[in-house]
Design a protein around this motif. Structure first.
Motif, PDB file in Angstrom:
ATOM      1  N   TYR A  36      34.064  71.176  60.478  1.00 36.46           N
ATOM      2  CA  TYR A  36      35.970  71.370  60.891  1.00 36.46           C
ATOM      3  C   TYR A  36      36.159  72.653  61.823  1.00 36.46           C
ATOM      4  CZ  TYR A  36      35.591  70.741  55.472  1.00 36.46           C
ATOM      5  OH  TYR A  36      36.061  70.165  53.983  1.00 36.46           O
ATOM      6  N   GLU A  37      37.234  71.526  62.562  1.00 33.38           N
ATOM      7  CA  GLU A  37      38.229  72.758  63.728  1.00 33.38           C
ATOM      8  C   GLU A  37      38.304  73.849  62.351  1.00 33.38           C
ATOM      9  OE1 GLU A  37      38.274  71.850  66.625  1.00 33.38           O
ATOM     10  OE2 GLU A  37      36.955  69.976  65.960  1.00 33.38           O
ATOM     11  N   SER A  52      36.990  67.977  61.026  1.00 31.90           N
ATOM     12  CA  SER A  52      36.757  67.586  62.740  1.00 31.90           C
ATOM     13  C   SER A  52      37.277  65.717  62.560  1.00 31.90           C
ATOM     14  CB  SER A  52      35.406  67.685  63.473  1.00 31.90           C
ATOM     15  OG  SER A  52      35.737  69.085  63.020  1.00 31.90           O
ATOM     16  N   THR A  88      45.571  71.302  68.730  1.00 32.96           N
ATOM     17  CA  THR A  88      44.925  73.013  68.578  1.00 32.96           C
ATOM     18  C   THR A  88      46.215  73.554  67.505  1.00 32.96           C
ATOM     19  OG1 THR A  88      44.219  74.736  69.525  1.00 32.96           O
ATOM     20  CG2 THR A  88      46.605  74.303  70.117  1.00 32.96           C
TER      21      THR A  88
END
Length: 950
Positions: A36-37, A52, A88
């Motif tokens: 994961y982000e 991700s 982001t």
């Protein structure tokens, strides 16, 4: 408490404590951080996760953006479009999630998963469409084979390699000589098309034989057929009050405040893509502006603000940057494996530590402003670096990935199954619990432990502190705030309370404040709530943002209790609670909503005087389909300006108008009236003119405001208003008033006929007669115009049309139209005195003095002074003297002679009047060369108007 000492790790002259905060269960979801982000909000805030890109997922599985609280409880799941590539993401101050996409689009979600705002950075939608249209047109030309000549000739021969199409084929262009040779071979027929597939060069030649025209600059790189010429995000940074985006075109966009739009900085020239990015917020910047830091491959750190760009040479490429929470210190990681700490003005190197790891770290974060944590995911290393190159290594071998969240007083560390907090041990805590401590605060705490077991030595130790007792009490209070265990907090606060019993000289307000704050903190730190705020974070975060976070977490009861405990008005909490009840309750419980919501809000209103915005709750109920509940809630709303808009949305027009009129607010009434007018225009099935008029018939205020508005905007509506209300006099006056703005004669007459009819219906004979006379005048004027146009064989000039009776008569006299003038006088019964005045003014204006003298032969009903006056006004002094002689009064004659500067005649009148004062006055004002008698024989005393004036 000695056991706690052995948990501390020493870094240079300080100690750091790492303690577990929560065991994470992630709501029984299989969460592995390596997949994961992650983005976590500061101050113990929520955590956002999304899988991700590049990680293996089930076929056709939809991406989901998950939001957890700090203890791992799921708050919301937001379906994510796989076409939206996330660059982001981070958090705003009010716990809103900011997502920056690779196509420079910014999406903002609240904790309920609602998209609250969308920002297109760099290119707006219209510009994107225009750009795409240009690309499509260019691609169409390329595919249709427009233009002549092969590719190498069209784009130039100096460059050898160009991108050809979206397949990524690189073509090597032949030199000019080789091309010429091949062209000659083609002409001679030596080249066989069946053999072109035998080599790569022949394949390229076959492609060149297509007649392609490239509409690009020869010095620019050729883009593929499917390549979109739009900016993409190279790197971006989000902080709580704004964001910064650097595109692949090296354009920097900065949003300094969420309430304002973003700002485009001058185009940058790094030479290559920056390796790292950091931000110094405006409150910490030396210039008072946002400063953006970029680490590049040229051994430089660029500092950029809205005014200037500066660069600082460093020893190696900067692959990671991090600014401390104080905004004054910068840490960066270089390509040769060094961690370097400097002030943000780069005045000197504070720390330079060689890590012996020559790959970019996964994270480089500050632990407050005292030390730096460096984490390498691949190496499974978490290292803290402090002053004098001192270090602490934290074991993380059992975890594939961790995630660090910097805070103002430490670092939160997320593992797959737990979260920990690393922070520096404050000096007041160290002085109490350290084995080496023998100070006042340790003595006070030690005396407390003896006191609870009944040891009389406690009294001796406390009295021995003397003047140091106050400092010891303060240390115990502060140390209690630093502890997370309620039992340790109680012990420290009881130790402080014991010290207070011996110190009657001072008061300690901090003690009561700490008790209140710790009670709040212990409540929100509970696992079910999941807000692990420290005391220092709480002091900076504030009580109201904490209440808002609890509301967003749907912990309304706790938020309400904290409001009452902190003496903060809880209207916002109750309002959101009611809305949440409507949104989140199941269908089977909807019948209880009315009783629960209205009962609870009414109870708080009666007991505590708490009045919420019922209109906001009613709007949510209406949107969710609970119309009856919305209606009942809306009638509880005390402010009409909040009621009316929703009543309009609910199509309850009668009640909306009633509430607006009762409020006495003209703007609010206008809002309803304009809505009703639009309804007549676009929703005739729901309302027509007659129903509209019945609606406003009971309100004189609404009628007067509608009339005021309709006079300028809605003529048809105004006529309907007057007719429906039976106000025929007002209708006639309005129609007559409007007629004077009509340029077409026939339309004006028709409008006046309509006004005449209205006055007749109103039985107003005066206005009816005035209107009839006006129509008669216009018809006469139109007949004059018609006759003149027939005589001159020209179109009508409309010189007469629209003039008043007096102006028409004057113009007729000026033009010599005696017949028409006499007829007009007769038709409109113009009095003789008015006629004479108009005629002499008109004749004098056009300087027809012969006609004026001829007219003066008649007996004048206005005398002959007006003749003198009009001659003076038109600078005809000689003509005026002739008319003075017709004035019977000698005194009036003398006055006019003086005005005409006829001094001899004026003196003659003075002699006849035997007025010495008048003669003396003439002597004073007359020129010296004029011979005037000095005295009047046998002059009577004070005779004449000059004497009277004095």
């Amino acid at each position: 408490m000695e056991k706690q000492k052995f948990k501390w790790d020493q870094l240079h002259n300080f100690f750091y404590n790492k303690e577990e905060v929560y065991k994470l269960e992630w709501d029984d979801q299989e969460i592995d951080l390596k997949d994961y982000e992650i983005a976590a909000a500061p101050n113990g805030g929520p955590v956002a996760m999304i899988r991700s890109r590049g990680k293996i997922v089930r076929y056709q599985e939809k991406s989901v953006l998950k939001i957890f609280n700090a203890s791992g409880s799921l708050l919301e799941e937001i379906p994510w479009d796989n076409e939206d590539v996330l660059s982001t993401f981070g958090w705003k101050t009010n716990d809103e999630l900011v997502c920056i996409l690779e196509d420079c689009k910014v999406k903002i979600f609240n904790l309920r998963g609602t998209l609250t705002r969308e920002i297109h950075v760099g290119y707006n939608t219209l510009e994107r469409k225009k750009e795409q249209k240009k690309i499509d047109e260019r691609n169409a030309l390329m595919l249709n084979g427009e233009g002549e000549g092969d590719l190498s000739v069209l784009i130039g021969d100096k460059q050898d390699k160009r991108k050809m199409n979206s397949r990524g084929i690189e073509r090597i262009l032949d030199s000019e000589e080789e091309k010429l040779e091949k062209e000659k071979e083609k002409e001679k027929g030596k080249t066989n098309k069946n053999d072109l597939d035998n080599s790569e060069e022949e394949e390229d030649e076959k492609f060149d034989s297509k007649k392609i025209k490239l509409l690009v600059d020869p010095n620019e790189e050729i883009r593929g057929l499917d390549e979109v010429l739009l900016p993409t995000v190279t790197c971006a940074k989000i902080w709580q009050t704004g964001f910064a985006i650097l595109t692949d075109l090296q354009e920097l966009f900065v949003c300094k405040d969420w309430n304002q739009t973003y700002q485009k900085y001058p185009k940058l020239d790094f030479g290559d893509t920056p390796l790292s990015m950091a931000v110094i917020e405006s409150q910490f910047s030396s210039t008072g502006d946002i400063e953006i830091l970029f680490g590049t491959k040229k051994n430089q750190i660029f500092t950029i603000d809205s005014i200037e760009n500066q660069s600082q040479e460093v020893k190696s490429n900067v692959v990671e940057l991090s600014v401390a929470s104080s905004g004054k210190i910068l840490a960066y990681y270089t390509q040769d494996g060094k961690v370097i700490v400097e002030p943000t003005n780069f005045s000197k190197v504070l720390v330079e530590y060689q890590t012996d790891v020559f790959e970019p770290p996964t994270q480089l974060v500050w632990c407050s402003s005292d030390s730096v944590l460096v984490y390498w995911e691949s190496q499974k290393i978490l290292k803290m670096i402090g002053p004098n190159n001192s270090t602490i290594d934290y074991p993380i071998e059992d975890y594939k990935k961790i995630f660090l969240v910097p805070e103002v007083d430490g670092v939160r560390v997320y593992y797959n199954d737990k979260t920990e907090f690393i922070s520096k041990v404050p000096m007041y805590t160290y002085n109490i619990f350290s084995i080496e401590s023998v100070g006042a605060s340790w003595t006070l705490y030690n005396a407390y432990e003896k006191f609870i077991i009944g040891d009389s030595q406690a009294d001796v130790e406390i009295r021995s502190l003397g003047n140091e007792l106050g400092n010891a009490i303060e240390d115990c209070i502060l140390a209690a705030g630093n502890e997370s265990d309620p039992m340790d907090q109680q012990k420290l606060l009881k130790a402080a309370s014991l010290g207070k019993a011996y110190d009657h000289q001072y008061e300690y307000p901090k003690f009561a404040e700490m008790c209140r704050d710790l009670r709040i903190l212990n409540a929100v730190r509970d696992f079910e709530v999941g807000i692990p705020l420290t005391y220092n974070q709480f002091m900076r975060f504030g009580i109201e943002p904490l209440i808002l976070r609890l509301v967003n977490y749907l912990h309304h009861f706790l938020a309400f209790k904290i409001c009452k405990y902190s003496k903060i008005r809880p209207e916002t909490v109750l309002e959101d609670w009611a809305c949440s009840m409507i949104i989140y309750k199941s269908i089977t419980e909807q019948h209880r909503l009315e009783k629960v919501i209205l009962g609870k809000l009414d109870t708080h209103r009666k007991e505590g005087g708490i009045v919420v915005s019922y209109a906001n709750i009613a709007r949510v109920a209406f949107e969710r389909g609970h119309k009856e509940l919305a209606k009942k809630l809306l009638f509880q709303e005390p402010k009409p300006q909040n009621q009316v808009p929703l009543l309009i949305a609910m199509k309850n027009d009668r009640e909306a108008l009633k509430k607006a009129v009762q409020s006495g607010d003209a703007d609010l009434i206008f809002t309803v009236l304009l809505h009703l007018i639009d309804t007549i225009k676009y929703e005739r099935s729901r309302m027509n003119s007659s129903s509209f008029m019945r609606l406003i018939s009971n309100s004189e205020t609404a009628q007067s405001l509608l009339v005021r508005y309709s006079r300028r905007k809605e003529t048809r509506v105004l006529k309907n208003v007057f007719q429906s209300l039976g106000q025929m006099k007002k209708l006639g006056l309005y129609v007559a008033w409007r007629s004077f703005y009509m340029k077409d004669p026939n339309q004006r007459i028709e409008s006046l006929l309509e006004a005449q009819s209205s006055f007749q219906s109103a039985q107003n004979n005066l206005y009816k007669k005035i209107t009839e006379d006006q129509i008669k005048l216009l018809q006469l004027q139109l007949s004059y115009e018609q006759e003149k146009s027939n005589e001159s064989q020209r179109s009508m000039s409309f010189e007469y049309f629209g003039l008043s009776v007096s102006d028409t008569l004057s113009l007729l006299i000026e033009r010599g139209e005696k017949k028409y003038a006499d007829k007009l006088k007769k038709d409109f019964k113009i009095p003789d005195k008015r006629f004479w005045w108009l005629k002499i003014k008109a004749l004098a204006k056009v300087r027809k003095f012969d006609d004026l003298h001829e007219f003066a032969k008649q007996k004048s009903p206005i005398g002959y002074e007006p003749f003198v006056q009009v001659c003076l006004e038109n600078t005809a002094h000689n003509q005026a003297i002739e008319f003075v002689e017709k004035i019977p009064s000698l005194e009036k004659r003398s006055e006019h002679y003086i005005k005409l500067e006829s001094w001899e005649n004026a003196a003659k009148m003075a002699m006849e009047l035997r007025d010495q004062e008048l003669l003396d006055h003439i002597h004073e004002i007359a020129p010296s060369d004029v011979k005037i008698p000095m005295r009047v024989p046998q002059a009577p005393k004070k005779r004449g108007f000059f004497s009277k004036k004095k």
